[in-house]
Design an enzyme around this catalytic site. Structure first.
Site, PDB file in Angstrom:
ATOM      1  N   ASP A 115      11.422   5.816  -9.757  1.00 28.98           N
ATOM      2  CA  ASP A 115      10.763   6.742 -10.673  1.00 28.98           C
ATOM      3  C   ASP A 115      11.811   7.260 -11.664  1.00 28.98           C
ATOM      4  O   ASP A 115      13.013   7.171 -11.416  1.00 28.98           O
ATOM      5  CB  ASP A 115      10.152   7.891  -9.869  1.00 28.98           C
ATOM      6  CG  ASP A 115       9.422   8.886 -10.753  1.00 28.98           C
ATOM      7  OD1 ASP A 115       8.773   8.451 -11.717  1.00 28.98           O
ATOM      8  OD2 ASP A 115       9.512  10.095 -10.474  1.00 28.98           O
ATOM      9  N   ASP A 163       4.078   9.079  -6.453  1.00 30.36           N
ATOM     10  CA  ASP A 163       4.987   8.064  -5.898  1.00 30.36           C
ATOM     11  C   ASP A 163       4.677   7.757  -4.438  1.00 30.36           C
ATOM     12  O   ASP A 163       5.163   6.755  -3.900  1.00 30.36           O
ATOM     13  CB  ASP A 163       6.445   8.545  -5.988  1.00 30.36           C
ATOM     14  CG  ASP A 163       6.874   8.814  -7.419  1.00 30.36           C
ATOM     15  OD1 ASP A 163       6.542   7.996  -8.288  1.00 30.36           O
ATOM     16  OD2 ASP A 163       7.527   9.837  -7.667  1.00 30.36           O
ATOM     17  N   ASP A 210       9.792  11.224  -6.150  1.00 27.22           N
ATOM     18  CA  ASP A 210       9.721  12.603  -5.671  1.00 27.22           C
ATOM     19  C   ASP A 210       8.353  13.237  -5.847  1.00 27.22           C
ATOM     20  O   ASP A 210       8.136  14.353  -5.397  1.00 27.22           O
ATOM     21  CB  ASP A 210      10.765  13.469  -6.390  1.00 27.22           C
ATOM     22  CG  ASP A 210      10.522  13.538  -7.900  1.00 27.22           C
ATOM     23  OD1 ASP A 210       9.694  12.758  -8.415  1.00 27.22           O
ATOM     24  OD2 ASP A 210      11.168  14.377  -8.558  1.00 27.22           O
TER      25      ASP A 210
END
Length: 1090
Positions: free
Chosen positions: A429, A792, A788
């Protein structure tokens, strides 16, 4: 109670997702005393099939209990579950106003501190009691698991060889050998039990580094406390991504609030939250949030109705006695090794027995009795078993886990450490992972005019400025359409030093609004939030609706009606806008020219790595939105229906710089053969720019979807398989968006995509992130995912190893296998090195154990059977080598540091690069093993020649001749010569293993480059292991008990020193091999090197 009452809906602010209205008198107060004084946390809740089945069974039985009670039927009590207890629970059917009476709490103030303290002392901590361990099952596992079953088999055969197989002249030695093997099994079981206890203690302390906190209302204030301190009656605020800390009855929810109950039900479909009961069954109703589940969308509040063992999860945990867990890569490798060793040992023993039965028994009937041959065959089987291996595996993993502990890396299970060493692709990410997650507004645009933040601040503070009105409206939009809030404890600090509770984007906007004009608290009091739809990764926008406390139009928004604010992705919201706010404060029609200007500004800022948000507004007549309804879904749909014909307030460009360490991390990953792909929800140009700043994209030409679809001529596979070490010569880059992935991509298209060396996936949804990971895994990639956020979580769970950030959402942390507690992405490199080191050191342990432990012990029996010589090594001394003298030196190898080229190798292919392969067997048996075997036999026959005058030629084909009178010696003299010669063979192997130990430390580097005495490669445990091994040998040879029972003998002193020369020779031979491998890196020697 048939009639369902409902408390009037309290206006719900968006100061923070799910927190109290900003216009209330409540103050967010962090309970530092509670948080800082303990390290307890809710134990990790694991999804397994047994729990899902138990939950479903319990639900069915609860429904049956409800029906039985309705019809006054006496229901036969099932053995499985306390369904009647759950059937009696009625928290879900009570009206909200009666809930407060039941739990003795206050709807506005929550519990008072004294009551909460009393209930905590009376009811205990909000924790699930650990299941009672099955002691008998564990003991049986320690005694019969792994290699122990083979040792038990060997012990039983040894005892049977004493009696009845040894009759009429049973040999007490056989009985003693059986007893020794049983003692070895018991010692191993005891050590395994201790190691498991030690490991579980370490893992428990590691997990305690990750406490679970929650926001509760007590004494009319919001406190942040540990979830373990929750009590019945506490009011809990739930935000998107939170893990539910106890069983809650929902009292306020937004229309889009949903829960993931898969940990209990096994079903991935999210459940919509409600305030009213949707089912009579407590387990099926949607107004109860159950402990361990996660809020995947929306916000709300719930009152605690059960904690700890009284929760549904706690009840089910008692019923679930078994756990189905998927084996890790390392566990599969060890199982494979056990099967190989078991197959080799048993087949060798069977072949020897067949040779005896078919040949020796017939031609040389007095040479070996049945019991004697059986003992020899069993000794070979025992010799094949690397008894030190199970201990070494656990010790190695524990050492790495402790090292990770010190480096702020939390590994939820031990074997997962090694999995990261196999990772070939990391899908990362962007926000908060690759970037600092410290966002601040850098640019502002009113379509026709761009301004810097300082210019806006100066204009707003001026008495007369043409853009003042527009900037004020923009400032209000940034302040009001915002779920973040300042922590009152830091409210007196400068704006950019204050602590903000909320996500990073909202925090940046709030700081921007406060920096322009320190009025955000007053603004939120003046413009009350009456409804909100939080941001989610699918819609990519957030909505708030506000009512002014003034009944006239004299406010800064110029209306007494409702104001609708929306913020989100420009490409999503632009289609919903019909006008824009001119810098002079007037509204203008959004024509093609102004639309093009906006798109150009977005692209320009995105190329600079800025996240671009569009802020829009709309005036709604008060009568069109009541703000209260029994159906929250209807309210959400009504709010969403206003999201059109909006007026663009402006664009804001938010800067979130990459972490300083990221470029170096990417470079090191690339050198290790690991590709890093960016998978983000951001705009493609922003993502591409950040990717270039991070070093993830390096090619000048970047391909897109058009290069994938409709072309057969391009396939980048050749670049990945190239042996060229110059990465830049083999580079190819690709940028795909969520829209591209929505097309019907065929498996052939994914084959091409998966072979790019650099990829950025932009504007992706959680489902698309999951799809990316799945497709990469299907192409034989071991995929790691870092993230986080809530979006995700699906990909983190699907990945071979999910790596969550410590500051991430509860859902992301629960989905991951590993947590970076310090949020430092460079820890991935450390964890990856640790994973590779585990596998490397275990290979070294095996390589050390095999030459003496199986090969050099098998050949004495073969020489004895085929050539008729005296047995060069007794079964007892074989067992001593396997079970004692080789153990401690092998364990010292688990302390070896990483070799300098460890992170320069390509990731190993789990399907091809096994723990034990042909190269390792060739090194163990065909190189080290042959030298040790030949030298040890030479020492044995040299002793017979020097001290008995019996040459090797004399012993060959002696068979039955080795008896009284052979070479003029009595049988007692011959036996004494043989016993001492066996001790010489034994000492020779023990000492030659020192050379093996020092050579096995490194694969290709010289011992001079990896100094075991000092420097970064120091490992003094090696010499401790050698000392223990030598002392053990001395005890075995010189203590009278062993001399009398097992026929060991002291040996002449020179036979301790001659093997040192052989050990040095073995070390020098391997040093020569390593030198040739380094000098000729693509030679035949290099290809067969382990």
């Amino acid at each position: 109670m048939s009639e369902k009452l409902r408390e009037p809906v309290v206006d719900f602010s968006t100061e923070e997702k799910g927190q109290l209205p900003s216009n209330s008198d409540d103050i967010l107060e962090v309970d530092n005393k509670n948080v800082g004084s303990t390290s307890t946390s809710i134990p990790p809740l694991t999804l397994d099939k047994t729990m899902s089945i138990t939950y479903r069974t319990l639900s069915i039985q609860t429904a049956e209990s409800i029906e039985a009670r309705k019809h006054h039927i006496k229901k036969e009590k099932p053995v499985i579950s306390p369904d009647d207890e759950i059937a009696r629970l009625d928290y879900h059917t009570l009206p909200v106003n009666l809930i407060w009476q039941r739990v003795e709490s206050n709807a506005n103030l929550g519990l008072n501190s004294q009551t909460a303290t009393y209930r905590l002392q009376h009811d205990g901590k909000n924790t699930i009691s650990p299941p009672k361990s099955n002691v008998v099952y564990k003991i049986l596992g320690y005694l019969f698991g792994g290699f122990c079953s083979l040792l038990w088999f060997a012990a039983i055969i040894m005892i049977l060889s004493y009696k009845p197989f040894g009759n009429p002249n049973p040999a007490p030695l056989n009985l003693a050998l059986g007893v020794v093997l049983i003692i070895v099994v018991v010692i191993q079981a005891a050590f395994g039990a201790y190691q498991d206890w030690s490991t579980s203690k370490v893992m428990k302390s590691i997990r305690n580094m990750l406490p679970s906190e929650t926001l509760v209302i007590r004494d009319g204030k919001v406190h942040r406390i540990f979830a373990t301190d929750l009590v019945v009656g506490d009011i809990v605020q739930i935000n998107m991504g939170n893990k539910i800390p106890a069983d809650l009855r929902l009292v306020e929810v937004t229309g889009d609030m949903k829960f993931d109950r898969s940990i209990l039900t096994g079903e991935n479909a999210p459940v919509t939250a409600t305030v009213e009961a949707t089912d009579e069954n407590y387990l099926e109703t949607q107004n109860i949030a159950l402990l361990g589940t996660h809020c995947t969308n929306g916000t709300g509040k719930g009152v605690v109705v059960a904690t700890g063992d009284q929760t549904v999860f706690g009840r089910i945990a008692k019923l679930s006695s078994a756990t189905d867990s998927e084996t890790t890569i390392l566990q599969r490798e060890i199982t494979r090794f056990v099967l190989i060793i078991a197959g080799l040992s048993i087949s060798t023993g069977v072949i020897l027995m067949i040779l005896w039965a078919a040949w020796l028994r017939v031609n040389y009937p007095g040479f070996l009795t049945f019991s004697g041959m059986l003992v020899n065959a069993i000794s070979v089987i025992v010799a094949f078993v690397p008894e030190g291996m199970p201990v070494a595996v656990t010790l190695c993993l524990t050492l790495i886990a402790k090292r990770s502990y010190r480096q702020k890396i939390l590994c939820k299970t031990l074997p997962v450490v090694e999995t990261l060493g196999c990772v070939s692709i990391i899908c990362s990410d962007k926000t908060g992972t690759l970037t600092e997650n410290r966002m601040f507004v850098n640019n502002v645009s009113f379509v026709t005019k761009e301004m810097k933040t300082q210019e806006c601040k100066d204009a707003l503070s001026a008495t007369d400025h043409p853009e003042k009105k527009a900037i004020r409206i923009l400032q209000l939009a940034a302040c009001l359409c915002n779920a973040a809030m300042f922590d009152p404890a830091t409210i007196t600090l400068p704006v950019y030093e204050r602590v903000v509770n909320g996500d990073s984007t909202d925090s940046g906007l709030l700081r921007f609004a406060e920096d322009l004009k320190e009025s955000t608290i007053a603004d939120r009091l003046e413009f009350k939030t009456i409804y909100q739809v939080p941001f989610n990764s699918k819609n990519k926008y957030a909505i708030t609706i506000h009512r002014s406390i003034e009944d006239n139009n004299e406010n800064d928004l110029g209306t007494s009606q409702l104001t609708f604010f929306c913020k989100g992705a420009p490409e999503v919201l632009l289609e919903r806008c019909s006008s824009y706010l001119h810098p002079d404060g007037s509204e203008r029609l959004l024509d093609h020219e102004s639309r093009s200007l906006l798109e150009g500004i977005q692209d320009s800022w995105s190329r600079k790595g800025q996240r671009v948000l569009l802020l829009a507004k709309k005036i709604i007549p008060t009568y069109m939105f009541p703000g209260k309804s029994k159906n929250d879904v209807e309210m959400t749909n009504l709010a969403l229906s206003f999201n059109k014909d909006l007026c663009i307030v402006g664009l804001v460009g938010i800067v979130d710089p990459p972490r300083a360490e990221i470029p170096e991390v990417v470079r090191r990953c690339r050198r290790a053969g690991v590709r890093i792909f960016m998978v983000t929800g951001d705009y493609s140009l922003t993502a591409e720019t950040i990717a270039r700043q991070c070093g993830i994209l390096t090619a000048e030409k970047v391909d897109n979807i058009d290069d994938i679809i409709g072309t057969d001529k391009f396939n980048p596979r050749q670049n990945l398989d190239s042996d060229d070490d110059d990465y830049q010569k083999n580079i190819n880059s690709l940028v795909l968006t969520g829209k591209d992935l929505s097309q019907k991509l065929t498996p052939e298209h994914w084959d091409i995509i998966a072979n790019y060396s650099e990829i950025v996936f932009a504007r992706t949804t959680p489902e698309q992130k999951l799809k990316i990971v799945t497709e990469l895994q299907r192409r034989d990639n071991v995929v790691g995912v870092t993230g986080d956020g809530v979006n995700d979580a699906p990909a983190l769970k699907q990945a071979n190893i999910g790596i969550a950030m410590g500051s991430g959402s509860d859902l992301a942390i629960a989905a991951g296998n590993m947590v970076l507690l310090d949020n430092n992405f460079s820890s991935v490199i450390v964890a990856m090195e640790n994973g590779r080191l585990v596998f490397d050191n275990l290979k070294k342990v095996i390589l050390y154990l095999l030459p003496a432990g199986s090969w050099s012990e098998m050949w004495p029996v073969i020489v004895n059977v085929l050539l008729g010589t005296p047995l060069p090594l007794s079964p007892f001394l074989m067992i001593v080598i396997c079970c004692i003298t080789d153990i401690f030196p092998s364990l010292s190898l688990t302390h070896e540091k990483a070799e300098s080229d460890l992170m320069l190798r390509k990731p190993r292919k789990a399907s091809r690069d096994h723990l034990v392969n042909t190269k390792l067997i060739l090194q163990a048996y065909g190189f080290i093993g042959i030298m040790e075997m030949l030298f040890a036999h030479w020492m044995f026959f040299m002793y017979l020649s020097s001290y008995g005058g019996i040459t090797f030629r004399d012993t060959v084909f002696a068979f039955n001749n080795w008896r009284d009178g052979f070479m003029g010696k009595t049988i007692d003299e011959l036996n004494e010569l043989n016993y001492t010669g066996q001790s010489v063979y034994f000492v020779s192997l023990v000492i030659m293993q020192f050379g093996n130990l020092l050579s096995t430390r490194t694969r290709r580097r010289s011992i001079i480059q990896s100094n075991p005495f000092s420097g970064p490669t120091r490992n003094l445990y090696l010499f401790g292991g050698m000392a223990v091994s030598l002392i053990t040998a001395l005890i075995i040879l010189h203590v009278p008990f062993f001399n009398n029972v097992f026929y060991t003998r002291p040996i002449p002193v020179q036979f301790y020193f001659i093997p040192l020369g052989f050990a040095t020779f073995i070390l020098m031979m391997d040093e020569t091999r390593k030198l040739l491998v380094r000098a000729y890196p693509k030679s035949f020697l290099d290809r067969i090197a382990w």
